[in-house]
Design a protein around this motif. Structure first.
Motif, PDB file in Angstrom:
ATOM      1  N   ARG A 100      40.545  25.591  34.882  1.00 27.72           N
ATOM      2  CA  ARG A 100      40.857  26.308  36.117  1.00 27.72           C
ATOM      3  C   ARG A 100      39.570  26.658  36.857  1.00 27.72           C
ATOM      4  O   ARG A 100      38.538  26.966  36.244  1.00 27.72           O
ATOM      5  N   ASP A 102      39.189  29.193  38.930  1.00 29.14           N
ATOM      6  CA  ASP A 102      39.034  30.620  39.214  1.00 29.14           C
ATOM      7  C   ASP A 102      38.628  31.426  37.990  1.00 29.14           C
ATOM      8  O   ASP A 102      38.602  32.654  38.025  1.00 29.14           O
ATOM      9  N   ALA A 103      38.288  30.755  36.862  1.00 38.75           N
ATOM     10  CA  ALA A 103      37.828  31.476  35.667  1.00 38.75           C
ATOM     11  C   ALA A 103      36.404  31.977  35.899  1.00 38.75           C
ATOM     12  O   ALA A 103      35.533  31.223  36.344  1.00 38.75           O
ATOM     13  N   LYS A 104      36.184  33.252  35.577  1.00 34.65           N
ATOM     14  CA  LYS A 104      34.861  33.852  35.794  1.00 34.65           C
ATOM     15  C   LYS A 104      34.436  34.663  34.577  1.00 34.65           C
ATOM     16  O   LYS A 104      35.253  35.158  33.814  1.00 34.65           O
ATOM     17  N   PRO A 110      30.885  31.821  37.513  1.00 33.19           N
ATOM     18  CA  PRO A 110      32.010  30.952  37.153  1.00 33.19           C
ATOM     19  C   PRO A 110      31.899  30.463  35.708  1.00 33.19           C
ATOM     20  O   PRO A 110      30.798  30.241  35.192  1.00 33.19           O
ATOM     21  N   ASN A 211      34.574  36.413  29.116  1.00 31.98           N
ATOM     22  CA  ASN A 211      35.439  35.843  30.156  1.00 31.98           C
ATOM     23  C   ASN A 211      36.893  36.212  29.914  1.00 31.98           C
ATOM     24  O   ASN A 211      37.795  35.607  30.490  1.00 31.98           O
ATOM     25  N   SER A 232      37.024  40.863  36.959  1.00 30.23           N
ATOM     26  CA  SER A 232      36.617  39.493  37.273  1.00 30.23           C
ATOM     27  C   SER A 232      37.523  38.455  36.619  1.00 30.23           C
ATOM     28  O   SER A 232      37.405  37.260  36.917  1.00 30.23           O
ATOM     29  N   TYR A 233      38.414  38.900  35.717  1.00 30.28           N
ATOM     30  CA  TYR A 233      39.301  37.968  35.028  1.00 30.28           C
ATOM     31  C   TYR A 233      40.217  37.294  36.038  1.00 30.28           C
ATOM     32  O   TYR A 233      40.721  37.938  36.969  1.00 30.28           O
ATOM     33  N   TRP A 234      40.478  36.014  35.846  1.00 31.16           N
ATOM     34  CA  TRP A 234      41.220  35.228  36.843  1.00 31.16           C
ATOM     35  C   TRP A 234      42.623  35.758  37.102  1.00 31.16           C
ATOM     36  O   TRP A 234      43.180  35.564  38.176  1.00 31.16           O
ATOM     37  N   ASP A 235      43.219  36.436  36.125  1.00 29.93           N
ATOM     38  CA  ASP A 235      44.579  36.955  36.297  1.00 29.93           C
ATOM     39  C   ASP A 235      44.597  38.477  36.241  1.00 29.93           C
ATOM     40  O   ASP A 235      45.590  39.083  35.840  1.00 29.93           O
TER      41      ASP A 235
END
Length: 538
Positions: A100, A102-104, A110, A211, A232-235
């Motif tokens: 993905r 959008d993973a940070k 990133p 992450n 910052s987690y994508w979800d």
């Protein structure tokens, strides 16, 4: 939907991409204002480093601070983590993961395919000295054995970044369960710049960059771990639980008292108390199968006692222990007596017929134990003196006392030694013991997660049991169309050689606060994520 190497990825990707990724709160449920979850740890966590940790309790924490390629849902099925999906080559040896975008990391950088490349190489690198380096070999990652042995550079590991969001892994043998192995913490990515900048201190609170859905804000060794939601987690928008706290309490009875006082939301039920608590708190006391097996590991290596090099002695020790008493009178929580290594609930596994388990009752086993011990030159008139080591726990102590009484009846005097977890495991790794309480919780839901541990190339074979026929079975199982018969033969060798004494197969026996939702109910691995949890209003 499980990943299968024979499935096309496009349909598979759709099947995964639309499953719930964080807390799935049903419509109409009222959430509590307090979204904090506190759970119990028996022992201090030895390391917050995914490539160094070896403990189940450490994994429970790391699963919240880091995220691998895939996660598990409440039924143990794979769902996307950093990877959205993957393709598999026709020969089943090349996996291409689509990551993905959008993973940070928790510092806002990133997450890329290169982070996995760095971390997997780090795991296999002898310089890291990871006890889980062998996991790369179990996963059949290309060149892993040579790298672990120090014969090849880590850069030769069969993993590469095609681009920032495409990861390729080459394995030497098709493994149907390969994707399931990717939920294990040792495969999680770590940020190279953080490791290199801070050295051993990179895992400290305030320094650790992860992450996962949470970030580490406090770690008082042996006391508490505090994690807060990682924005910052994508979800992150779907993560309901704001704070997760783990409290280390070495006394399970004290932990239960603190649970009943409202200080904890989840705690193990002490041995023997499940029937009472189920009656008093029917909605809070739960027991479900759990992918762990409890054993006494025997030191059969060079540093072990001479007596344990005699297979008759090892069998006598195993035969004399009455597992029904331990399970039915001491534990009383739904555990099952075990006469083999692999947990009974493992997918597709069926225990082979074993003479001592299936064709003898306990009285006959005890008589046979006396005969075997006498053949080895020991008995009531010439007792065998051994030491049994266990880590701090009232439950382990109760079982050890019962075992010592059972063994005394056949002419074995056990001295019981208790150590806190780190010392206990360090002594085992250095073969500084006779017999030691040990438990293994499967890294994935397939029998090889148990049976590989007792190979000569295992990173956890602390009893130094080496058997060429056993090694060959487990190596052959990797290429077998159906490995189950080979697993059964491996179990038969363990029963014949008895390098471990099986005691019981675990169940999850917990008290869980009624307002906590999102913990897995049908996952034999008990793999849970704080991002799935939420607290309901009264």
């Amino acid at each position: 939907m499980k990943f299968r190497t024979t499935l096309a990825s496009s349909a598979l990707a759709l099947g995964l991409a639309f499953q719930a990724q964080a807390a799935d709160v049903p419509e109409g449920v009222n959430l509590a204002e307090d979204q904090n979850y506190t759970f119990w740890l028996l022992d201090a966590i030895k390391s917050m480093d995914p490539q160094i940790n070896t403990d189940v309790e450490g994994s429970d924490v790391l699963r919240n601070l880091f995220e691998g390629l895939y996660n598990e849902d409440g039924n143990g099925e794979l769902v996307p983590g950093v990877a959205l999906d993957h393709e598999v080559s026709e020969d089943g040896k090349t996996y291409t993961f689509n990551l993905r975008k959008d993973a940070k990391w928790s510092n806002g950088e990133p997450v890329t395919a290169n982070d996995f490349v760095y971390s997997w190489r780090r795991l296999a690198d002898p310089a890291t000295a990871s006890e889980y380096a062998w996991y790369m070999e179990l996963m059949q990652v290309e060149n892993a054995p040579e790298i672990i042995a120090g014969d090849t550079s880590p850069e030769e590991l069969g993993i590469r970044a095609v681009d920032d969001h495409t990861l390729e892994v080459k394995i030497t043998t098709p493994l149907p369960y390969f994707p399931q192995m990717l939920v294990h913490g040792s495969t999680f990515p770590v940020l190279q710049s953080a490791v290199e900048e801070h050295g051993d201190d990179w895992t400290d609170a305030g320094t650790l960059v992860g992450n996962g859905a949470y970030k580490l804000v406090e770690h008082q060794l042996g006391e508490r771990v505090v994690m807060e939601r990682n924005d910052s987690y994508w979800d992150a928008d779907n993560v309901v639980m704001e704070t997760i706290t783990a409290l280390t309490i070495n006394d399970v009875n004290q932990a239960l008292t603190r649970y009943l006082a409202g200080e904890l939301d989840r705690v193990d039920i002490p041995a023997g108390q499940y029937p009472r608590l189920k009656k008093e708190y029917p909605e809070q006391a739960v027991s479900t199968p759990y992918n762990c097996s409890y054993i006494y590991m025997l030191n059969v290596g060079e540093k072990g006692p001479e007596a344990l090099k005699n297979v008759n002695v090892r069998k006598a020790l195993a035969y004399a222990i009455d597992r029904d008493i331990i399970v039915e009178r001491i534990l009383q929580g739904g555990q099952k007596p075990s006469y083999n290594w692999t947990h009974w609930a493992i997918a597709d596994f069926e225990r082979p017929e074993l003479d001592w388990a299936d064709n003898m009752d306990q009285a006959q086993r005890v008589e046979k134990a006396k005969e075997l011990l006498a053949e080895a030159g020991y008995g009531p008139d010439n007792p065998l003196d051994l030491t049994l080591q266990y880590n701090t726990s009232e439950d382990h102590k109760k079982i050890a006392i019962a075992a010592s009484q059972m063994l005394k009846q056949i002419g074995v005097n056990l001295t019981l030694d208790n150590y806190e977890w780190k010392v206990h495991t360090d002594r085992m790794q250095n073969q500084d013991y006779d017999m030691a309480r040990y438990a293994w919780c499967g890294d994935y839901n397939e029998a090889s997660t148990y049976l590989d541990l007792l190979t000569s190339y295992s990173g956890h074979n602390n009893g130094e049991f080496y058997n060429d026929a056993y090694d060959k079975l487990m190596k052959d199982s990797k290429t077998a169309e159906d490995p189950q018969p080979l697993y059964q033969e491996a179990e038969k060798i363990l029963a014949e050689e008895m390098p471990i004494i099986p005691i019981y197969h675990y169940a999850n026996v917990d008290m869980i606060a009624e307002d906590i939702e999102g913990l897995p109910e049908n996952n034999v691995n008990n793999t849970w994520y704080g991002k799935d949890l939420y607290r309901t209003a009264e």
